[in-house]
Design a protein around this motif. Structure first.
Motif, PDB file in Angstrom:
ATOM      1  N   SER A 254       0.814  -1.220   0.000  1.00  0.00           N
ATOM      2  CA  SER A 254       0.000   0.000   0.000  1.00  0.00           C
ATOM      3  C   SER A 254       0.847   1.269   0.000  1.00  0.00           C
ATOM      4  CB  SER A 254      -0.945   0.007   1.201  1.00  0.00           C
ATOM      5  OG  SER A 254      -0.212   0.087   2.405  1.00  0.00           O
ATOM      6  N   ILE A 255       2.121   1.171   0.372  1.00  0.00           N
ATOM      7  CA  ILE A 255       2.985   2.359   0.364  1.00  0.00           C
ATOM      8  C   ILE A 255       4.061   2.251  -0.718  1.00  0.00           C
ATOM      9  CG2 ILE A 255       2.570   2.984   2.763  1.00  0.00           C
ATOM     10  CD1 ILE A 255       5.260   1.692   3.462  1.00  0.00           C
ATOM     11  N   ARG A 256       3.726   1.554  -1.785  1.00  0.00           N
ATOM     12  CA  ARG A 256       4.670   1.339  -2.879  1.00  0.00           C
ATOM     13  C   ARG A 256       5.156   2.661  -3.473  1.00  0.00           C
ATOM     14  NH1 ARG A 256       2.021  -2.550  -6.271  1.00  0.00           N
ATOM     15  NH2 ARG A 256       0.643  -0.831  -6.769  1.00  0.00           N
ATOM     16  N   GLY A 257       4.265   3.629  -3.658  1.00  0.00           N
ATOM     17  CA  GLY A 257       4.647   4.922  -4.209  1.00  0.00           C
ATOM     18  C   GLY A 257       5.572   5.688  -3.288  1.00  0.00           C
ATOM     19  N   THR A 258       5.313   5.605  -1.983  1.00  0.00           N
ATOM     20  CA  THR A 258       6.170   6.278  -1.006  1.00  0.00           C
ATOM     21  C   THR A 258       7.571   5.684  -1.012  1.00  0.00           C
ATOM     22  OG1 THR A 258       4.231   6.696   0.379  1.00  0.00           O
ATOM     23  CG2 THR A 258       6.389   6.881   1.427  1.00  0.00           C
ATOM     24  N   ILE A 259       7.643   4.375  -1.071  1.00  0.00           N
ATOM     25  CA  ILE A 259       8.945   3.702  -1.090  1.00  0.00           C
ATOM     26  C   ILE A 259       9.711   4.068  -2.358  1.00  0.00           C
ATOM     27  CG2 ILE A 259      10.068   1.446  -1.250  1.00  0.00           C
ATOM     28  CD1 ILE A 259       7.830   0.382   0.594  1.00  0.00           C
ATOM     29  N   SER A 260       9.023   4.093  -3.488  1.00  0.00           N
ATOM     30  CA  SER A 260       9.667   4.446  -4.749  1.00  0.00           C
ATOM     31  C   SER A 260      10.163   5.897  -4.729  1.00  0.00           C
ATOM     32  CB  SER A 260       8.678   4.241  -5.889  1.00  0.00           C
ATOM     33  OG  SER A 260       9.252   4.615  -7.110  1.00  0.00           O
ATOM     34  N   SER A 261       9.347   6.801  -4.190  1.00  0.00           N
ATOM     35  CA  SER A 261       9.759   8.211  -4.101  1.00  0.00           C
ATOM     36  C   SER A 261      10.955   8.385  -3.179  1.00  0.00           C
ATOM     37  CB  SER A 261       8.599   9.063  -3.600  1.00  0.00           C
ATOM     38  OG  SER A 261       7.544   9.048  -4.521  1.00  0.00           O
ATOM     39  N   LEU A 262      10.955   7.674  -2.069  1.00  0.00           N
ATOM     40  CA  LEU A 262      12.080   7.744  -1.142  1.00  0.00           C
ATOM     41  C   LEU A 262      13.355   7.222  -1.788  1.00  0.00           C
ATOM     42  CD1 LEU A 262      13.102   8.373   1.701  1.00  0.00           C
ATOM     43  CD2 LEU A 262      12.398   6.078   2.368  1.00  0.00           C
ATOM     44  N   ALA A 263      13.247   6.134  -2.538  1.00  0.00           N
ATOM     45  CA  ALA A 263      14.416   5.583  -3.228  1.00  0.00           C
ATOM     46  C   ALA A 263      14.939   6.563  -4.272  1.00  0.00           C
ATOM     47  CB  ALA A 263      14.062   4.250  -3.872  1.00  0.00           C
ATOM     48  N   ASN A 264      14.046   7.197  -5.018  1.00  0.00           N
ATOM     49  CA  ASN A 264      14.470   8.169  -6.033  1.00  0.00           C
ATOM     50  C   ASN A 264      15.122   9.388  -5.401  1.00  0.00           C
ATOM     51  OD1 ASN A 264      13.756   6.819  -8.388  1.00  0.00           O
ATOM     52  ND2 ASN A 264      11.651   7.510  -8.262  1.00  0.00           N
ATOM     53  N   SER A 265      14.564   9.891  -4.313  1.00  0.00           N
ATOM     54  CA  SER A 265      15.170  11.070  -3.683  1.00  0.00           C
ATOM     55  C   SER A 265      16.526  10.733  -3.081  1.00  0.00           C
ATOM     56  CB  SER A 265      14.233  11.653  -2.621  1.00  0.00           C
ATOM     57  OG  SER A 265      14.038  10.746  -1.566  1.00  0.00           O
ATOM     58  N   THR A 266      16.672   9.530  -2.538  1.00  0.00           N
ATOM     59  CA  THR A 266      17.967   9.108  -2.006  1.00  0.00           C
ATOM     60  C   THR A 266      18.996   8.996  -3.123  1.00  0.00           C
ATOM     61  OG1 THR A 266      16.846   7.902  -0.249  1.00  0.00           O
ATOM     62  CG2 THR A 266      19.136   7.325  -0.651  1.00  0.00           C
ATOM     63  N   MET A 267      18.583   8.445  -4.256  1.00  0.00           N
ATOM     64  CA  MET A 267      19.492   8.316  -5.397  1.00  0.00           C
ATOM     65  C   MET A 267      19.913   9.697  -5.911  1.00  0.00           C
ATOM     66  SD  MET A 267      18.856   6.527  -9.103  1.00  0.00           S
ATOM     67  CE  MET A 267      17.547   7.676  -9.462  1.00  0.00           C
ATOM     68  N   ASN A 268      18.966  10.622  -5.991  1.00  0.00           N
ATOM     69  CA  ASN A 268      19.298  11.969  -6.460  1.00  0.00           C
ATOM     70  C   ASN A 268      20.225  12.690  -5.484  1.00  0.00           C
ATOM     71  OD1 ASN A 268      17.870  11.809  -8.858  1.00  0.00           O
ATOM     72  ND2 ASN A 268      15.975  12.512  -7.918  1.00  0.00           N
ATOM     73  N   ALA A 269      20.015  12.506  -4.197  1.00  0.00           N
ATOM     74  CA  ALA A 269      20.906  13.111  -3.201  1.00  0.00           C
ATOM     75  C   ALA A 269      22.315  12.544  -3.317  1.00  0.00           C
ATOM     76  CB  ALA A 269      20.348  12.892  -1.798  1.00  0.00           C
ATOM     77  N   ALA A 270      22.418  11.236  -3.523  1.00  0.00           N
ATOM     78  CA  ALA A 270      23.732  10.612  -3.671  1.00  0.00           C
ATOM     79  C   ALA A 270      24.431  11.098  -4.942  1.00  0.00           C
ATOM     80  CB  ALA A 270      23.596   9.097  -3.689  1.00  0.00           C
TER      81      ALA A 270
END
Length: 83
Positions: free
Chosen positions: A10-26
């Motif tokens: 149910s929080i698939r979109g949240t997890i995907s957004s968090l992964a993308n923001s972490t990747m962009n920060a890195a």
């Protein structure tokens, strides 16, 4: 990503957004550090050496974590074949 989304679908979109923001920060941090290395140490050789060190550390972490071992060795069970 697959393992994270399996935790709670149910929080698939949240997890995907968090992964993308972490990747962009890195990526941002890496570009900043590469710029510092380029300016302070005079060229692309320092960036190449830094990248090689990072790749070697990543490989060491994967080896230490057992990613490259066979499945039986990681789980401690022998694989059974279905005939």
């Amino acid at each position: 990503m697959g393992a994270l989304t399996e935790l709670n679908a149910s929080i698939r979109g949240t997890i995907s957004s968090l992964a993308n923001s972490t990747m962009n920060a890195a990526n941002t941090l890496g570009a900043w550090l590469a710029g510092l290395l380029y300016v302070q140490l005079g060229g692309y050789a320092s960036i190449g050496i830094f990248a090689a060190i990072c790749l070697a550390l990543s490989l060491a972490m994967f080896l230490y974590g057992g990613v490259f071992r066979k499945n039986e060795e990681r789980t401690g069970k022998e694989a059974t074949s279905v005939s």
